[in-house]
Write an enzyme that holds these catalytic residues in place. Structure first.
Site, PDB file in Angstrom:
ATOM      1  N   THR A  30      38.432 -59.137 -44.127  1.00 31.94           N
ATOM      2  CA  THR A  30      38.995 -59.929 -43.052  1.00 31.94           C
ATOM      3  C   THR A  30      39.307 -59.100 -41.838  1.00 31.94           C
ATOM      4  OG1 THR A  30      41.141 -59.605 -44.048  1.00 31.94           O
ATOM      5  CG2 THR A  30      39.984 -61.620 -44.610  1.00 31.94           C
ATOM      6  N   ILE A 128      47.198 -58.372 -47.624  1.00 29.86           N
ATOM      7  CA  ILE A 128      45.980 -59.160 -47.780  1.00 29.86           C
ATOM      8  C   ILE A 128      44.796 -58.469 -47.113  1.00 29.86           C
ATOM      9  CG2 ILE A 128      44.979 -61.463 -47.479  1.00 29.86           C
ATOM     10  CD1 ILE A 128      47.655 -61.309 -49.079  1.00 29.86           C
ATOM     11  N   GLU A 129      45.037 -57.909 -45.949  1.00 26.81           N
ATOM     12  CA  GLU A 129      43.958 -57.324 -45.167  1.00 26.81           C
ATOM     13  C   GLU A 129      43.452 -55.984 -45.729  1.00 26.81           C
ATOM     14  OE1 GLU A 129      42.266 -58.418 -42.720  1.00 26.81           O
ATOM     15  OE2 GLU A 129      43.348 -60.178 -42.024  1.00 26.81           O
ATOM     16  N   SER A 130      44.369 -55.098 -46.085  1.00 28.48           N
ATOM     17  CA  SER A 130      43.967 -53.713 -46.369  1.00 28.48           C
ATOM     18  C   SER A 130      44.734 -53.065 -47.502  1.00 28.48           C
ATOM     19  CB  SER A 130      44.170 -52.864 -45.104  1.00 28.48           C
ATOM     20  OG  SER A 130      45.553 -52.846 -44.745  1.00 28.48           O
TER      21      SER A 130
END
Length: 453
Positions: A30, A128-130
């Site tokens: 994302t 969530i992203e990384s």
């Protein structure tokens, strides 16, 4: 207590191997996408946001408690939330690793959210992203805590050149991400839709809203979910799952490591070039510890007069004391521009009194590859260049490109074997990708509305 906690936390963050977030496990990759915005536009988001607060208003010694107190995004409760909550709750070691990395950056993110009057659960978005790994890199070339692709990073003034990539930098990328999220909230007036747009692109969310509206259907996140790709459909539920666990870890059998509700780092101005290893030495930190707070620096030398570095407060004090007593050169690197294909790595090593391995490592030159004419590379300083810093024009414009080193094999009187040709071709492909990244080419195509290469 603070020193003990800080030491334990950084040990967790550095000794355990970084992993990509659950987003990667679900093929997320994302990132944000869009254009910049202005302060006058951002001000429109204030009415439905939290009121900006001062850190003194929060007495909870644990940063998790401070985050809980600022939750402001309406909850989602569906089967996807339950699925992702179970996923995270059943992986305590994953949450421990992620929390260990987050402990370095989370206070700063929360502080910036409160300054802007934004919901504090947005501080959990990098989970969530990384997985709070600033070195995380997706298949779409999205990088950093907040997973910006190169083109979107440039849209938000995140510098990307041979020496640094601000998509990985804690301060710059957080500012860019929050600016973009504010812009999206202003556009949609709804945090769930703003988050969907952060993942999918605002244009796609707008089209989905228009489609539902034309059919007389609701336009909230869950009503639009069927029109979204799976990644975006799961995006808000994943954040809700993490939010649920942080809100009540005991309910899910999770033991959250405490994170002190106080700054982990401060900024230190750097006015001349300095080797990364020297900066770490002056701060009395390991190179890995230093890189964890300063992941944007890509080379063994930190360039630029206005560049700031991040250090824990006690290490910043040691840095200043040791710097005042330092009696050696701060930087041992300069640049050299390749003017001819005849400049081999071996000849460059001889010219700059070093080894080919040192030049290859400093410039990420793959095996069996040579430098193309026009490339600018990092080389050890000589007596003639000892006192000079690398010019800003070089920092901003330097590029490096490689090609298969077929010439050397011919001079040695032999041809590449089949296996060697395959290796050289593969190395060439990798080199081309690296050279495009270093050169900062603009993003073109898009996937789900997000720019990528």
């Amino acid at each position: 207590m603070y020193e003990t906690t800080r030491t334990q936390v950084i040990a967790i963050a550095l000794l355990l191997a970084p992993v990509l977030g659950h987003a990667a496990d679900s093929a997320s990759g994302t990132t944000a996408a869009g254009n910049g915005t202005t302060s006058s536009v951002l001000a429109k988001a204030a009415p439905q946001s939290l009121s900006p607060a001062k850190s003194d208003d929060y007495k909870d010694p644990d940063l998790w408690g401070r985050i809980r107190s600022g939750y402001a995004i309406p909850d989602v409760d569906n089967t996807l939330v339950a699925k992702h909550t179970q996923w995270y709750a059943s992986r305590p070691e994953y949450l421990a690793r992620t929390s260990g990395r987050a402990s370095l950056y989370l206070y700063h993110v929360v502080q910036e959210l409160e300054k802007r009057g934004m919901p504090t659960e947005l501080a959990l978005l990098p989970v969530i992203e990384s997985a709070f790994n600033p070195q995380a890199l997706s298949t779409a070339d999205a990088s950093g805590l907040w997973q910006f692709v190169p083109g979107t990073g440039r849209d938000f003034n995140l510098k990307q050149n041979m020496f640094k990539d601000e998509r990985r930098g804690v301060l710059a990328s957080t500012d860019a991400a929050l600016t973009y999220l504010q812009r999206l909230y202003t556009m949609f007036g709804d945090w769930q839709l703003a988050l969907a747009a952060y993942n999918w692109g605002e244009g796609n969310v707008q089209k989905a809203i228009q489609k539902n509206r034309s059919q007389g259907k609701p336009t909230d996140f869950e009503s639009l979910a069927d029109l979204m790709p799976a990644e975006t459909r799961n995006y808000v539920p994943k954040l809700q799952a993490v939010k649920n666990i942080i809100a009540n870890p005991g309910q899910y059998g999770v033991n959250l490591p405490a994170i002190d509700n106080q700054p982990y780092f401060i900024t230190v101005d750097k006015t001349s070039d300095i080797d990364l290893a020297v900066a770490a030495q002056l701060a009395e930190m390991s190179v890995d510890e230093f890189k964890a707070l300063n992941p944007q620096f890509k080379k063994p030398v930190i360039t630029g007069e206005s560049t700031k570095i991040l250090l824990p407060k006690e290490n910043a004090e040691k840095f200043h004391i040791n710097l005042a007593q330092w009696g050696h050169a701060l930087s041992s690197w300069t640049t050299h521009k390749i003017t001819s294909a005849k400049e081999s790595i071996a000849s460059l090593a001889s010219k700059f009194d070093t080894t080919p391995e040192v030049i290859r490592q400093a410039n990420n030159i793959p095996p069996q590859m040579r430098l193309k004419a026009g490339s600018t590379i990092l080389v050890p300083k000589t007596s003639a260049s000892t006192g000079s810093d690398i010019a800003e024009s070089i920092i901003d414009n330097a590029q490096v490109a490689f090609e298969a080193d077929r010439g050397d094999s011919k001079r040695k009187g032999g041809k590449l074997s089949g296996v060697q040709r395959i290796k050289a071709t593969a190395a060439h492909a990798v080199a081309e990708i690296k050279s495009r990244v270093s050169g900062g080419n603009k993003a073109s195509a898009s996937v789900h509305g997000r720019k990528r290469r």
